[in-house]
Write a protein that holds these residues in place. Structure first.
Motif, PDB file in Angstrom:
ATOM      1  N   GLU A 171       0.834  -1.201   0.000  1.00 54.38           N
ATOM      2  CA  GLU A 171       0.000   0.000   0.000  1.00 54.38           C
ATOM      3  C   GLU A 171       0.873   1.257   0.000  1.00 54.38           C
ATOM      4  N   PRO A 172       0.369   2.358  -0.572  1.00 52.14           N
ATOM      5  CA  PRO A 172       1.177   3.579  -0.634  1.00 52.14           C
ATOM      6  C   PRO A 172       1.698   4.056   0.723  1.00 52.14           C
ATOM      7  N   TYR A 173       0.887   3.949   1.755  1.00 48.00           N
ATOM      8  CA  TYR A 173       1.331   4.447   3.057  1.00 48.00           C
ATOM      9  C   TYR A 173       2.438   3.583   3.663  1.00 48.00           C
ATOM     10  N   GLU A 174       2.655   2.407   3.102  1.00 47.22           N
ATOM     11  CA  GLU A 174       3.710   1.511   3.574  1.00 47.22           C
ATOM     12  C   GLU A 174       5.001   1.662   2.759  1.00 47.22           C
ATOM     13  N   ALA A 175       5.001   2.576   1.803  1.00 47.66           N
ATOM     14  CA  ALA A 175       6.106   2.686   0.849  1.00 47.66           C
ATOM     15  C   ALA A 175       6.754   4.058   0.913  1.00 47.66           C
ATOM     16  N   LEU A 176       7.898   4.165   0.245  1.00 45.03           N
ATOM     17  CA  LEU A 176       8.673   5.398   0.181  1.00 45.03           C
ATOM     18  C   LEU A 176       9.093   5.644  -1.261  1.00 45.03           C
ATOM     19  N   MET A 177       8.989   6.881  -1.708  1.00 45.92           N
ATOM     20  CA  MET A 177       9.498   7.291  -3.020  1.00 45.92           C
ATOM     21  C   MET A 177      10.829   7.990  -2.829  1.00 45.92           C
ATOM     22  N   VAL A 178      11.829   7.624  -3.636  1.00 48.97           N
ATOM     23  CA  VAL A 178      13.137   8.269  -3.610  1.00 48.97           C
ATOM     24  C   VAL A 178      13.428   8.814  -4.999  1.00 48.97           C
ATOM     25  N   SER A 181      13.635  15.180  -8.078  1.00 48.78           N
ATOM     26  CA  SER A 181      13.010  16.321  -8.751  1.00 48.78           C
ATOM     27  C   SER A 181      11.618  16.606  -8.226  1.00 48.78           C
ATOM     28  N   VAL A 182      11.076  17.734  -8.676  1.00 51.46           N
ATOM     29  CA  VAL A 182       9.732  18.124  -8.284  1.00 51.46           C
ATOM     30  C   VAL A 182       8.691  17.138  -8.813  1.00 51.46           C
ATOM     31  N   SER A 183       8.967  16.485  -9.940  1.00 52.05           N
ATOM     32  CA  SER A 183       8.042  15.485 -10.463  1.00 52.05           C
ATOM     33  C   SER A 183       7.909  14.303  -9.507  1.00 52.05           C
ATOM     34  N   ASP A 184       9.014  13.936  -8.861  1.00 46.49           N
ATOM     35  CA  ASP A 184       8.974  12.837  -7.904  1.00 46.49           C
ATOM     36  C   ASP A 184       8.170  13.219  -6.668  1.00 46.49           C
ATOM     37  N   VAL A 185       8.328  14.458  -6.220  1.00 44.63           N
ATOM     38  CA  VAL A 185       7.544  14.931  -5.075  1.00 44.63           C
ATOM     39  C   VAL A 185       6.066  14.949  -5.426  1.00 44.63           C
ATOM     40  N   GLY A 186       5.725  15.507  -6.590  1.00 38.29           N
ATOM     41  CA  GLY A 186       4.327  15.577  -6.993  1.00 38.29           C
ATOM     42  C   GLY A 186       3.688  14.216  -7.130  1.00 38.29           C
ATOM     43  N   ALA A 187       4.417  13.281  -7.721  1.00 38.67           N
ATOM     44  CA  ALA A 187       3.879  11.934  -7.900  1.00 38.67           C
ATOM     45  C   ALA A 187       3.679  11.239  -6.562  1.00 38.67           C
ATOM     46  N   ALA A 188       4.644  11.392  -5.666  1.00 39.51           N
ATOM     47  CA  ALA A 188       4.527  10.760  -4.356  1.00 39.51           C
ATOM     48  C   ALA A 188       3.365  11.341  -3.566  1.00 39.51           C
ATOM     49  N   ARG A 189       3.231  12.653  -3.581  1.00 38.79           N
ATOM     50  CA  ARG A 189       2.122  13.274  -2.846  1.00 38.79           C
ATOM     51  C   ARG A 189       0.772  12.817  -3.414  1.00 38.79           C
ATOM     52  N   ALA A 190       0.684  12.749  -4.752  1.00 40.07           N
ATOM     53  CA  ALA A 190      -0.567  12.324  -5.379  1.00 40.07           C
ATOM     54  C   ALA A 190      -0.890  10.870  -5.064  1.00 40.07           C
ATOM     55  N   GLY A 192      -0.013   9.451  -2.214  1.00 34.69           N
ATOM     56  CA  GLY A 192      -0.157   9.307  -0.773  1.00 34.69           C
ATOM     57  C   GLY A 192       1.053   8.680  -0.103  1.00 34.69           C
ATOM     58  N   MET A 193       2.255   8.976  -0.644  1.00 37.26           N
ATOM     59  CA  MET A 193       3.490   8.391  -0.133  1.00 37.26           C
ATOM     60  C   MET A 193       4.428   9.459   0.408  1.00 37.26           C
ATOM     61  N   PRO A 194       5.251   9.121   1.417  1.00 35.60           N
ATOM     62  CA  PRO A 194       6.350  10.013   1.784  1.00 35.60           C
ATOM     63  C   PRO A 194       7.412   9.982   0.694  1.00 35.60           C
ATOM     64  N   VAL A 195       8.238  11.027   0.640  1.00 35.59           N
ATOM     65  CA  VAL A 195       9.214  11.133  -0.446  1.00 35.59           C
ATOM     66  C   VAL A 195      10.539  11.693   0.063  1.00 35.59           C
ATOM     67  N   VAL A 196      11.616  11.081  -0.392  1.00 36.95           N
ATOM     68  CA  VAL A 196      12.976  11.526  -0.101  1.00 36.95           C
ATOM     69  C   VAL A 196      13.611  11.982  -1.403  1.00 36.95           C
ATOM     70  N   LEU A 197      14.306  13.108  -1.363  1.00 37.98           N
ATOM     71  CA  LEU A 197      15.046  13.580  -2.535  1.00 37.98           C
ATOM     72  C   LEU A 197      16.543  13.548  -2.262  1.00 37.98           C
ATOM     73  N   LEU A 198      17.302  13.272  -3.329  1.00 38.12           N
ATOM     74  CA  LEU A 198      18.755  13.220  -3.242  1.00 38.12           C
ATOM     75  C   LEU A 198      19.360  14.454  -3.898  1.00 38.12           C
ATOM     76  N   ARG A 199      20.383  14.992  -3.287  1.00 41.19           N
ATOM     77  CA  ARG A 199      21.135  16.073  -3.906  1.00 41.19           C
ATOM     78  C   ARG A 199      21.954  15.531  -5.074  1.00 41.19           C
ATOM     79  N   GLY A 200      22.282  16.408  -6.005  1.00 41.86           N
ATOM     80  CA  GLY A 200      23.139  16.024  -7.107  1.00 41.86           C
ATOM     81  C   GLY A 200      22.406  15.467  -8.313  1.00 41.86           C
ATOM     82  N   GLY A 201      21.074  15.523  -8.298  1.00 40.60           N
ATOM     83  CA  GLY A 201      20.301  15.010  -9.411  1.00 40.60           C
ATOM     84  C   GLY A 201      19.959  16.083 -10.420  1.00 40.60           C
ATOM     85  N   TYR A 202      18.815  15.899 -11.086  1.00 37.17           N
ATOM     86  CA  TYR A 202      18.440  16.767 -12.199  1.00 37.17           C
ATOM     87  C   TYR A 202      17.231  17.615 -11.812  1.00 37.17           C
ATOM     88  N   THR A 203      17.497  18.738 -11.209  1.00 35.42           N
ATOM     89  CA  THR A 203      16.433  19.659 -10.835  1.00 35.42           C
ATOM     90  C   THR A 203      16.892  21.081 -11.095  1.00 35.42           C
TER      91      THR A 203
END
Length: 233
Positions: A171-178, A181-190, A192-203
């Motif tokens: 289930e989404p609440y049991e998972a994590l998105m890593v 970019s902002v697309s990853d944050v938006g997708a995770a929020r939509a 219903g998942m928590p989200v971690v972002l890494l420095r050094g990527g493409y944003t």
């Protein structure tokens, strides 16, 4: 490392990873493909950093941004033709210059040994995604691989994340998105998942300003952060 206050952070049953800028540094290969396409139309090459700022939203958006940056924007049938020309070029530039991001193999090995389900969700086409993951021998860690052409709507829509979680039976609440970019944050929020972002990527926006629950320097930093957070829970 920044921890957001929006929700508690728990050890997940599954982790979904973005690909470009998260697991692999593919910008040099992507730039090579873009420049081959531009050269075929008599346009000058773009720098890797220029192309890196265009990544996100799928290959179609990449092509559109590249021609706009070259001063020859395309629309309609001309853009469609350029996208058709890009397809075989893109497939020739997948692994020649691409490298793993720091800590990827160590992190995936750790999560695999500890029984965490894992998947990749990306706007990159499915076959290209699989070829890259096979090249780096990462498929053995993954229970789901979802490319942009496997779903109706690309990230930041949640479609790819939800499909991957369905395949992993988590289930989404049991998972994590890593991601990176902002697309990853938006997708995770939509989704219903928590989200971690890494420095050094493409944003194009500082990663600390994108609203993630956690910001880490690398996947190795994610390991220690999660361990600390789990011990404090």
């Amino acid at each position: 490392m920044n921890v957001g206050a929006s929700r508690p952070f728990r050890s997940p049953k599954a982790i979904l990873f973005d690909l470009d800028g998260t697991l692999v540094d593919s910008a040099p290969d992507i730039a090579a493909a873009v420049n081959e396409l531009l050269a075929g139309r008599g346009l000058p090459p773009l720098g890797v950093d220029q192309v890196k700022a265009m990544i996100g939203g799928g290959v179609g958006k990449l092509v559109e941004r590249a021609f706009a940056a070259s001063g020859s924007p395309l629309v309609g049938s001309a853009l469609e033709e350029a996208n058709r020309d890009m397809a075989p070029i893109y497939r020739r530039h997948l692994t020649g210059l691409t490298r793993l991001m720091p800590g990827v193999r160590e992190a995936l090995t750790h999560f695999h040994v500890n029984g965490t389900a894992m998947g990749v969700v990306t706007n990159k086409p499915q076959l290209a995604t699989r070829e890259i993951l096979l090249h780096f021998q990462l498929t053995e860690y993954l229970g789901a691989i979802v490319g942009g052409d496997a779903v109706t709507n690309l990230k930041p829509a949640p479609d790819a994340l939800l499909l991957a979680l369905d395949q992993l039976e988590v289930e989404p609440y049991e998972a994590l998105m890593v991601g990176d970019s902002v697309s990853d944050v938006g997708a995770a929020r939509a989704a219903g998942m928590p989200v971690v972002l890494l420095r050094g990527g493409y944003t194009r926006v500082p990663v600390e300003e994108l609203g993630a629950d956690l910001v880490c320097d690398s996947l190795l930093d994610l390991l220690s952060a999660m361990q600390k957070l789990g011990a404090a829970a």
